[in-house]
Design a protein around this motif. Structure first.
Motif, PDB file in Angstrom:
ATOM      1  N   LEU A 178       0.809  -1.213   0.000  1.00  0.00           N
ATOM      2  CA  LEU A 178       0.000   0.000   0.000  1.00  0.00           C
ATOM      3  C   LEU A 178       0.843   1.265   0.000  1.00  0.00           C
ATOM      4  CD1 LEU A 178      -2.624  -1.105   2.695  1.00  0.00           C
ATOM      5  CD2 LEU A 178      -2.701  -1.469   0.231  1.00  0.00           C
ATOM      6  N   GLU A 179       2.140   1.116  -0.119  1.00  0.00           N
ATOM      7  CA  GLU A 179       3.011   2.280  -0.070  1.00  0.00           C
ATOM      8  C   GLU A 179       2.974   3.041  -1.383  1.00  0.00           C
ATOM      9  OE1 GLU A 179       6.803   0.695   0.917  1.00  0.00           O
ATOM     10  OE2 GLU A 179       6.343   0.441   3.057  1.00  0.00           O
ATOM     11  N   GLY A 180       3.178   4.341  -1.287  1.00  0.00           N
ATOM     12  CA  GLY A 180       3.285   5.186  -2.479  1.00  0.00           C
ATOM     13  C   GLY A 180       1.995   5.235  -3.273  1.00  0.00           C
ATOM     14  N   ASN A 181       2.128   5.149  -4.584  1.00  0.00           N
ATOM     15  CA  ASN A 181       0.981   5.273  -5.481  1.00  0.00           C
ATOM     16  C   ASN A 181       0.067   4.056  -5.463  1.00  0.00           C
ATOM     17  OD1 ASN A 181       1.976   7.764  -6.321  1.00  0.00           O
ATOM     18  ND2 ASN A 181       3.185   6.859  -7.979  1.00  0.00           N
ATOM     19  N   ASN A 182       0.489   2.984  -4.810  1.00  0.00           N
ATOM     20  CA  ASN A 182      -0.332   1.774  -4.806  1.00  0.00           C
ATOM     21  C   ASN A 182      -1.528   1.859  -3.868  1.00  0.00           C
ATOM     22  OD1 ASN A 182       1.221   0.485  -6.682  1.00  0.00           O
ATOM     23  ND2 ASN A 182       2.398  -0.708  -5.212  1.00  0.00           N
ATOM     24  N   ARG A 183      -1.501   2.786  -2.925  1.00  0.00           N
ATOM     25  CA  ARG A 183      -2.568   2.846  -1.924  1.00  0.00           C
ATOM     26  C   ARG A 183      -3.945   3.017  -2.575  1.00  0.00           C
ATOM     27  NH1 ARG A 183      -2.584   3.281   3.407  1.00  0.00           N
ATOM     28  NH2 ARG A 183      -0.311   3.470   3.394  1.00  0.00           N
ATOM     29  N   GLY A 184      -4.011   3.854  -3.581  1.00  0.00           N
ATOM     30  CA  GLY A 184      -5.284   4.080  -4.252  1.00  0.00           C
ATOM     31  C   GLY A 184      -5.777   2.900  -5.061  1.00  0.00           C
ATOM     32  N   LEU A 185      -4.922   1.891  -5.269  1.00  0.00           N
ATOM     33  CA  LEU A 185      -5.314   0.706  -6.028  1.00  0.00           C
ATOM     34  C   LEU A 185      -5.950  -0.360  -5.166  1.00  0.00           C
ATOM     35  CD1 LEU A 185      -2.091   0.301  -8.216  1.00  0.00           C
ATOM     36  CD2 LEU A 185      -4.240   1.404  -8.864  1.00  0.00           C
ATOM     37  N   PHE A 186      -5.640  -0.359  -3.865  1.00  0.00           N
ATOM     38  CA  PHE A 186      -6.083  -1.450  -2.996  1.00  0.00           C
ATOM     39  C   PHE A 186      -6.978  -1.000  -1.845  1.00  0.00           C
ATOM     40  CE2 PHE A 186      -1.903  -2.920  -4.683  1.00  0.00           C
ATOM     41  CZ  PHE A 186      -2.357  -4.010  -5.391  1.00  0.00           C
ATOM     42  N   GLU A 187      -7.115   0.286  -1.614  1.00  0.00           N
ATOM     43  CA  GLU A 187      -7.965   0.759  -0.530  1.00  0.00           C
ATOM     44  C   GLU A 187      -9.259   1.328  -1.080  1.00  0.00           C
ATOM     45  OE1 GLU A 187      -5.957   3.484   2.017  1.00  0.00           O
ATOM     46  OE2 GLU A 187      -4.848   1.909   3.069  1.00  0.00           O
ATOM     47  N   PRO A 188     -10.379   1.108  -0.378  1.00  0.00           N
ATOM     48  CA  PRO A 188     -11.671   1.603  -0.875  1.00  0.00           C
ATOM     49  C   PRO A 188     -11.722   3.124  -0.909  1.00  0.00           C
ATOM     50  CG  PRO A 188     -11.888   0.774   1.369  1.00  0.00           C
ATOM     51  CD  PRO A 188     -10.509   0.401   0.917  1.00  0.00           C
ATOM     52  N   ARG A 189     -12.370   3.638  -1.925  1.00  0.00           N
ATOM     53  CA  ARG A 189     -12.515   5.078  -2.070  1.00  0.00           C
ATOM     54  C   ARG A 189     -13.823   5.572  -1.459  1.00  0.00           C
ATOM     55  NH1 ARG A 189      -9.564   7.141  -6.369  1.00  0.00           N
ATOM     56  NH2 ARG A 189     -11.266   8.486  -7.073  1.00  0.00           N
ATOM     57  N   VAL A 190     -14.837   4.701  -1.438  1.00  0.00           N
ATOM     58  CA  VAL A 190     -16.166   5.146  -1.019  1.00  0.00           C
ATOM     59  C   VAL A 190     -16.780   4.242   0.036  1.00  0.00           C
ATOM     60  CG1 VAL A 190     -18.535   5.542  -1.797  1.00  0.00           C
ATOM     61  CG2 VAL A 190     -16.634   6.304  -3.202  1.00  0.00           C
ATOM     62  N   ILE A 191     -16.729   2.915  -0.181  1.00  0.00           N
ATOM     63  CA  ILE A 191     -17.507   2.011   0.668  1.00  0.00           C
ATOM     64  C   ILE A 191     -16.635   0.865   1.174  1.00  0.00           C
ATOM     65  CG2 ILE A 191     -18.282   0.650  -1.329  1.00  0.00           C
ATOM     66  CD1 ILE A 191     -20.943   0.264   0.153  1.00  0.00           C
ATOM     67  N   SER A 192     -16.848   0.501   2.432  1.00  0.00           N
ATOM     68  CA  SER A 192     -16.145  -0.639   3.021  1.00  0.00           C
ATOM     69  C   SER A 192     -17.094  -1.825   3.093  1.00  0.00           C
ATOM     70  CB  SER A 192     -15.625  -0.297   4.423  1.00  0.00           C
ATOM     71  OG  SER A 192     -16.703  -0.082   5.318  1.00  0.00           O
ATOM     72  N   ILE A 193     -16.577  -2.988   2.733  1.00  0.00           N
ATOM     73  CA  ILE A 193     -17.311  -4.248   2.794  1.00  0.00           C
ATOM     74  C   ILE A 193     -16.474  -5.235   3.590  1.00  0.00           C
ATOM     75  CG2 ILE A 193     -18.253  -6.173   1.465  1.00  0.00           C
ATOM     76  CD1 ILE A 193     -19.868  -3.637   1.118  1.00  0.00           C
ATOM     77  N   GLY A 194     -17.078  -5.868   4.580  1.00  0.00           N
ATOM     78  CA  GLY A 194     -16.307  -6.787   5.409  1.00  0.00           C
ATOM     79  C   GLY A 194     -15.615  -6.044   6.544  1.00  0.00           C
ATOM     80  N   PRO A 195     -14.803  -6.759   7.328  1.00  0.00           N
ATOM     81  CA  PRO A 195     -14.228  -6.180   8.555  1.00  0.00           C
ATOM     82  C   PRO A 195     -12.955  -5.370   8.367  1.00  0.00           C
ATOM     83  CG  PRO A 195     -13.660  -8.494   8.401  1.00  0.00           C
ATOM     84  CD  PRO A 195     -14.545  -8.205   7.222  1.00  0.00           C
ATOM     85  N   TYR A 196     -12.224  -5.562   7.279  1.00  0.00           N
ATOM     86  CA  TYR A 196     -10.879  -5.010   7.191  1.00  0.00           C
ATOM     87  C   TYR A 196     -10.853  -3.483   7.112  1.00  0.00           C
ATOM     88  CZ  TYR A 196      -9.095  -9.748   6.393  1.00  0.00           C
ATOM     89  OH  TYR A 196      -8.764 -11.072   6.516  1.00  0.00           O
ATOM     90  N   HIS A 197     -11.769  -2.895   6.384  1.00  0.00           N
ATOM     91  CA  HIS A 197     -11.760  -1.442   6.193  1.00  0.00           C
ATOM     92  C   HIS A 197     -12.876  -0.750   6.955  1.00  0.00           C
ATOM     93  CE1 HIS A 197      -8.614  -1.572   3.136  1.00  0.00           C
ATOM     94  NE2 HIS A 197      -9.229  -2.614   2.606  1.00  0.00           N
ATOM     95  N   ARG A 198     -13.451  -1.445   7.920  1.00  0.00           N
ATOM     96  CA  ARG A 198     -14.516  -0.861   8.724  1.00  0.00           C
ATOM     97  C   ARG A 198     -13.983   0.365   9.455  1.00  0.00           C
ATOM     98  NH1 ARG A 198     -19.665  -1.176   8.366  1.00  0.00           N
ATOM     99  NH2 ARG A 198     -19.225  -3.283   7.617  1.00  0.00           N
ATOM    100  N   GLY A 199     -14.654   1.506   9.287  1.00  0.00           N
ATOM    101  CA  GLY A 199     -14.218   2.738   9.938  1.00  0.00           C
ATOM    102  C   GLY A 199     -13.182   3.512   9.169  1.00  0.00           C
ATOM    103  N   HIS A 200     -12.843   3.056   7.954  1.00  0.00           N
ATOM    104  CA  HIS A 200     -11.876   3.794   7.133  1.00  0.00           C
ATOM    105  C   HIS A 200     -12.412   5.193   6.854  1.00  0.00           C
ATOM    106  CE1 HIS A 200      -9.268   4.791   3.722  1.00  0.00           C
ATOM    107  NE2 HIS A 200      -8.478   3.805   4.131  1.00  0.00           N
ATOM    108  N   GLU A 201     -11.537   6.178   6.955  1.00  0.00           N
ATOM    109  CA  GLU A 201     -11.965   7.583   6.861  1.00  0.00           C
ATOM    110  C   GLU A 201     -12.736   7.882   5.583  1.00  0.00           C
ATOM    111  OE1 GLU A 201      -9.997  12.086   7.020  1.00  0.00           O
ATOM    112  OE2 GLU A 201      -8.729  10.298   7.227  1.00  0.00           O
ATOM    113  N   SER A 202     -12.286   7.338   4.460  1.00  0.00           N
ATOM    114  CA  SER A 202     -12.919   7.645   3.180  1.00  0.00           C
ATOM    115  C   SER A 202     -14.286   6.993   3.009  1.00  0.00           C
ATOM    116  CB  SER A 202     -12.005   7.198   2.026  1.00  0.00           C
ATOM    117  OG  SER A 202     -11.857   5.784   2.025  1.00  0.00           O
ATOM    118  N   THR A 203     -14.641   6.050   3.901  1.00  0.00           N
ATOM    119  CA  THR A 203     -15.906   5.325   3.748  1.00  0.00           C
ATOM    120  C   THR A 203     -16.959   5.724   4.770  1.00  0.00           C
ATOM    121  OG1 THR A 203     -15.244   3.480   5.205  1.00  0.00           O
ATOM    122  CG2 THR A 203     -14.598   3.348   2.882  1.00  0.00           C
ATOM    123  N   LEU A 204     -16.630   6.638   5.680  1.00  0.00           N
ATOM    124  CA  LEU A 204     -17.569   6.997   6.742  1.00  0.00           C
ATOM    125  C   LEU A 204     -18.822   7.662   6.207  1.00  0.00           C
ATOM    126  CD1 LEU A 204     -15.109   8.282   9.512  1.00  0.00           C
ATOM    127  CD2 LEU A 204     -16.239   6.058   9.347  1.00  0.00           C
TER     128      LEU A 204
END
Length: 459
Positions: A30-56
């Motif tokens: 997830l380092e550098g420019n790859n973060r936008g490829l693997f992290e949700p931009r709008v919605i979190s599904i499942g437990p891993y990204h629950r509470g992620h700032e971009s999905t609140l």
């Protein structure tokens, strides 16, 4: 196959095989420019990204979509769905995640599953979601649902769909598989992966070889992986493909095989300078992973790269490694087993080192670059190539790499120098005319000199 009622099967894969199949990606990916490829931009599904700032922000809008789901005529209450999820699949679902699931409840699992089902139903019936934010963010939601660690077990979706199915179709003919195919493979999506023929769900029955294992689907990304790989795998037995035939006998009699051949290959620009020709596969139905090197010509299928295809390829690449890493661990035979998507990324990472390499592939029609510039394309493949989770010393194109290096390092290959000469002096009509003019001038000068010498000898 079309009559098979797969939606009544809740868990087709043995739970022992499903355990820890949803891996949380390591931080370095997830380092550098790859973060936008693997992290949700709008919605979190499942437990891993629950509470992620971009999905609140989406959580409140997700609730509005859920209200539409529970208000469907004849549908049961929210509490009944929670009870069914708790009793039938919650504990099994948690075992599918290898990362931290603390705080993820059966109600959250139910909300995520019902939200996905409602999106699929509304897309299939061309219904409005009645939420402007969800409507505007629909493209981002599409890609977020295909992130490798933003998934739900498919059997959860199957269970929820089996409960609501009777209220959406009087004949009970709608299948969850059809809804997923219709949503994710509509026109314009996955065009680079030759999935256009699946844009209509009615085509599902035409591809039984891909649907034989439909009950083996682990999650939404897994289903897309099966379609992409199944549709784009051709014959590649990893045998040498280079033909050393040469019209000059000297090349056939003198061989120069280096004592050790490197595992990598030079970039596209350097290879072209040394006489290698790059051509896009002319067949529009050519397989995405069918790259060949024959008679100094490398043929690569067309690839359209934009923001969406970057996300899709990156997550298929990560999931491909997860699958084959588990496969290598489960076999008793030592060795390396690399998947087709990983092999493709290894190939493109080797061919593209700088913008000049991108220009070569773009000029030949292999890359259709819809990004801001060539540097962004090079950066994408280079950063992705550094995110390998498995040993890639042997891959789908290992023999082809060997053939390329054998051609590149053979100093006695006269055909190579002829190809270099043609590449540098016959690339366009103006250089050809200049070369012909120079040759003609040389012939005239030589003829004049010969006549002068003969005249002098006779005198």
């Amino acid at each position: 196959m079309a009559d098979r009622n797969t939606d009544d099967i809740r868990i087709c894969i043995p739970i022992t095989e499903m355990t820890s199949t949803m891996v949380r990606l390591p931080v370095y990916m997830l380092e550098g420019n790859n973060r936008g490829l693997f992290e949700p931009r709008v919605i979190s599904i499942g437990p891993y990204h629950r509470g992620h700032e971009s999905t609140l922000i989406m959580e409140a809008h997700k609730e509005q979509v859920l209200e539409g789901f529970f208000q469907r005529p004849g549908n049961v209450s929210r509490q009944e769905y929670i009870a069914d999820v708790t009793a039938n699949c919650f504990q099994q679902a948690l075992r599918c995640y290898s990362g931290n699931t603390d705080g993820y409840t059966a109600e959250m699992l139910m909300r995520d599953g019902c939200f996905i089902i409602e999106l699929l139903l509304r897309w299939n019936k061309k219904e409005d979601v009645h939420d402007n934010y969800v409507r505007v963010m629909s493209n981002s939601i599409y890609y977020d649902l295909l992130l490798v660690d933003n998934q739900l077990p498919f059997f959860v979706l199957t269970m929820i769909f089996s409960k609501v199915k009777g209220h959406i179709n009087e004949n009970h003919t709608t299948r969850l598989l059809d809804l997923v195919i219709d949503f994710f493979n509509h026109e314009g999506q996955f065009s680079w992966a030759n999935l256009g023929q699946y844009s209509d769900s009615s085509n599902a029955c035409r591809v039984p070889h891909l649907l034989e294992d439909v009950c083996q689907v682990r999650h939404l990304l897994d289903l897309q992986y099966k379609f992409v790989v199944g549709r784009n795998m051709g014959n590649n037995d990893n045998e040498p493909t280079l033909s050393d035939s040469c019209p000059f006998s000297l090349c056939g009699n003198i061989r120069h095989t280096p004592p050790s051949v490197p595992l990598g290959i030079p970039g596209a620009n350097e290879l072209q300078d040394d006489g290698v020709r790059f051509h896009v596969s002319k067949n529009k139905l050519s397989k995405m992973f069918d790259v060949t090197f024959k008679r100094k010509t490398m043929r690569i299928p067309h690839f359209k790269i934009n923001f969406g295809s970057k996300i899709l390829l990156a997550n298929l690449f990560a999931y491909d490694q997860i699958l084959f890493h588990r496969s290598n661990q489960s076999t008793d035979q030592p060795g390396n087993n690399v998947g087709p998507v990983t092999s493709y990324v290894v190939l493109m990472n080797a061919l593209i080192n700088a913008r000049e390499d991108v220009v070569v592939l773009q000029r030949e029609g292999i890359l259709d670059n819809l990004l801001s510039n060539e540097e962004e394309v090079a950066s994408f493949f280079n950063n992705l190539g550094r995110c390998t989770l498995v040993d890639v010393s042997k891959h789908r194109y290992t023999s082809m790499f060997h053939d390329v290096n054998k051609y590149w390092r053979n100093k006695f290959n006269c055909c190579r120098y002829f190809a270099i000469f043609s590449m540098k002096h016959c690339r366009n009509p103006w250089t050809c005319l200049s070369l012909l003019g120079a040759i003609l001038l040389l012939l005239i000068s030589s003829t004049s000199m010969i006549f002068a010498i003969l005249k002098f000898a006779r005198g």
